[in-house]
Structure formats: C-alpha cells, structure tokens
Enzyme design. Structure first.
Site, PDB file in Angstrom:
ATOM      1  N   ARG A 157      -8.130  -2.246   4.027  1.00 26.23           N
ATOM      2  CA  ARG A 157      -6.893  -2.704   4.670  1.00 26.23           C
ATOM      3  C   ARG A 157      -7.150  -3.875   5.627  1.00 26.23           C
ATOM      4  NH1 ARG A 157      -5.208   0.468   1.400  1.00 26.23           N
ATOM      5  NH2 ARG A 157      -3.393   1.807   1.635  1.00 26.23           N
ATOM      6  N   SER A 225       2.174   3.972   5.144  1.00 24.81           N
ATOM      7  CA  SER A 225       1.243   4.592   6.100  1.00 24.81           C
ATOM      8  C   SER A 225       1.335   3.861   7.426  1.00 24.81           C
ATOM      9  CB  SER A 225      -0.196   4.469   5.604  1.00 24.81           C
ATOM     10  OG  SER A 225      -0.352   5.125   4.385  1.00 24.81           O
ATOM     11  N   GLU A 321      -1.832   0.839  11.069  1.00 25.04           N
ATOM     12  CA  GLU A 321      -1.989   0.095   9.825  1.00 25.04           C
ATOM     13  C   GLU A 321      -0.869  -0.925   9.678  1.00 25.04           C
ATOM     14  OE1 GLU A 321      -1.700  -0.540   5.418  1.00 25.04           O
ATOM     15  OE2 GLU A 321      -0.223   0.391   6.702  1.00 25.04           O
TER      16      GLU A 321
END
Ligand code: EPU
Length: 333
Positions: A157, A225, A321
């Site tokens: 990520r 998320s 995130e």
C-alpha cells in the site's frame, strides 16, 4: 476539454460522502492542460480512498483523462490506460479480451491513476506486479516524467507517489500482462478453487467474496479498509501469538509479519460501534462506514477510539490506509 467549477459540494466526489465542499473543482481531461493550470490544487481520482473531514479551502483537480491502447508482444499483452478510467471496468475489459492477470483485483473501487499511488492489492496480488510505466506531471519541476516500475518504490500500500504526496499528477499507466498466466490462489478464500480455474472464474469468485464482506459505497458510504494491516517484528509476533493463537498473519520476510487489523478490531468487540454517524462495519471491522449523516469529527472520534483500544490491548500502533484531509490538506492521526 478541461473545465473549472466554483464552490462545489464534495459529497458526490468521495465515496465516504461527508458533507463538505471545495473552493473549486477542475475536471482534467487533457494531460497537456496541466502545463498552464494554476498550481494550488489537491489531486483526486474517484475519491474512493480520500475522506474530506472539513470544507476544503483550495481547488480539487479531478483527473478524468480517458484512453485505452493495447498491443501484444510474443510474451505479453501491453496496455496504456488513461488515469481517469475506472479500475474495475479495466479489469473486466482485459478479461473479456482474453488478457488475464488482473482478476484478483476485481471490484476495487477507484480510478486507474490511483492504482499505483497506494499500490492497490487484494487476494494475494498487487497492482505493482503488472505496472510497467507510470506517466505523470511533476509539479515541482513543471515537466512530464515517466517512471519505470523499478523507480516507483512500490511496497505494501505504498509507492513513490504516496511518499512524495502531491508532487505528481499521474496521467497514464502502462501495464504488462504476461501471456504465461497462472491463477494466484494463494489467498485463503481462493484456495478452494482448482488449478484448472479460468481467470474469469477467479474474478467472479473475488466479486462474490467482496460483495459478501465489503459494503458497496453506492449503498453504504465508505472508503474501503480504513487502516493498514500492521507489520510487526517476528519477535513480537511470537509473543503475541501465545496470547492470541488464532491471529491471522502473513509472513513479510524473515524478520517481519503482517497481522490482520480487521481481526484485532473485531476481537475487541468493536464491530457495529459508532461515534455519531460513523460506524465500524458489522461484516468487516477494518472498514468504517458513514452510517447516518456522519460529520468529520464523528469519523475522527471513531478512528481515535479504535487506535487507542488496539494500542492498549495489543501494543500495536495502527496506521491509516485512507487519505484524510482537513481544510488545508492531508492530515495524519
Ligand atoms: N477478520 C476478522 N474480522 C473482521 C475482519 C477480518 O476476523 O472483521 C479476519 C478475517 O477472517 C481474515 C483476516 O482477518 O482471517 C483478513 O481479513 P480479510 O481477508 O477480510 O482482509 P483484510 O486483511 O482485512 C485486505 C485489504 C483489502 C482487501 C482484502 C482481500 C488492506 C488494508 N486491506 O483486507 O483491501 O480487499 O485484504 O485481499 O490490506 C482496501 O484496501 O480498501 C481493501 C478493502
């Protein structure tokens, strides 16, 4: 043609749908128009990983560059896609045209240009595995640049574009899909599929799993998320797993282990918990949702509560995130 709209509500422009607005929204359809634009904007794709927690004091640049070019070599299918194209539509189109590879990444919300920024990933696959080139406008040096895959600093990520947030406006992404396709069934939920499965069958399974757990942003506003799965040292993991033998985890390398943040939050009994109109999703604890006309403060309060409880029970610091913005720009919590 690139257009500018003044005082625009951001509710329809980000999938968490908080009730804020921006001074202006620039709809960028032609990459070359970047050269002449006044440079005081925040770059947005489809807004599926960005949350506005206040009215935004400057402009938003919405990248809406379209384009789909493809050709094949002896060993691969090569694609060059406009950053404003929808990611899931790209996945479906490649499979329809007999070019497998992206099936595990089906139904991830957002645009093609956002895919390299946070190196989108799901079910054992990351976009970085297929990205060959990223074309962008460098706002610092005021020039167009092209990055090879190896220059993008891809990690879980993460990427150069996230590390140097705001510097680059991604305009086109090129992908290379090897003809020597093998299904990636490494992820638990796909491991029941047989090795003879087709890419389309994998995609349909991924779609079914995602639909069963993850809320559709069009129905229940969310940004996927909210936190990253934390990466901890192998030494600390060995201690933790004695107390929590069922803790889902994935080996990162010899020294590090990634643990499931959704499990940590769920284990604390936080599914369904609310702060004002913001809630922890009741099917996937890693996803926060705008359940009932939430405002920015509700979401920040909920995120703080989760972070504090995870810290005190597991001694793990959760990192966000999503990209959170206040009136001036990105914030960290
Ligand atoms: N779990 C629970 N309770 C929960 C949620 C998860 O016990 O409420 C457990 C699950 O049973 C499983 C483990 O935690 O054993 C992992 O859960 P899941 O498979 O749902 O995936 P995740 O790690 O929570 C990540 C990505 C998702 C991606 C899925 C599937 C991150 C931050 N999230 O979630 O990506 O779709 O894996 O590959 O890495 C996103 O980035 O927005 C996103 C949705």
């Amino acid at each position: 043609m690139t257009t500018i709209h003044k005082f625009v509500s951001l509710k329809e422009l980000h999938t968490f749908r908080l009730p804020y607005s921006a001074q202006a929204v620039i709809e960028l359809t032609v990459a070359d128009d970047l050269v002449a634009l006044e440079d005081d904007y925040y770059v947005l794709g489809e807004g599926s990983n960005t949350i506005f927690t206040e009215d935004f004091a400057s402009s938003i640049l919405r990248v809406a560059i379209t384009g789909y070019e493809s050709y094949e070599t002896e060993s691969s299918y090569e694609l060059r896609i406009g950053a404003g194209e929808n990611w899931h539509k790209l996945v479906v189109k490649t499979l329809e045209q007999g070019m497998p590879g992206l099936e595990n990444l089906a139904l991830i919300p957002g645009s093609v240009g956002a895919a390299p920024v946070q190196n989108i990933g799901a079910y054992g696959v990351e976009a970085a595995q297929f990205i060959r080139l990223v074309e962008a406008w460098d706002r610092q040096h005021k020039q167009f640049v092209t990055f090879a895959q190896s220059e993008c600093c891809f990690a879980y990520r993460d990427s150069l574009f996230k590390q140097q947030s705001g510097r680059y406006v991604i305009t086109y992404v090129s992908f290379s899909l090897p003809k020597s396709w093998q299904p990636n069934l490494s992820y638990g939920a796909l491991s029941n599929l047989s090795d003879a499965v087709t890419a389309t069958e994998v995609m349909n399974t991924v779609i079914a799993i995602r639909n069963s757990k993850l809320p559709d942003p069009a129905v229940l506003p969310n940004a996927g998320s909210f936190f990253k799965n934390p990466i901890i040292s192998r030494g600390y993991f060995t201690e933790l797993v004695v107390r929590f033998p069922n803790l889902p985890h994935y080996q990162v390398d010899d020294h590090q282990v990634k643990v499931a943040a959704g499990w940590l939050i769920d284990h604390l009994g936080l599914k369904g918990v609310t702060c004002g109109g913001a809630a922890v999703h009741d099917k996937q604890a890693l996803v926060l949702v705008n359940k009932d006309n939430a405002v920015g403060a509700d979401l920040l309060c909920l995120a703080d509560t989760i972070k504090e409880k995870v810290q005190s029970e597991f001694a793990i610091k959760l990192e966000i995130e999503v990209r959170l913005l206040n009136n001036k720009g990105l914030i960290s919590i």
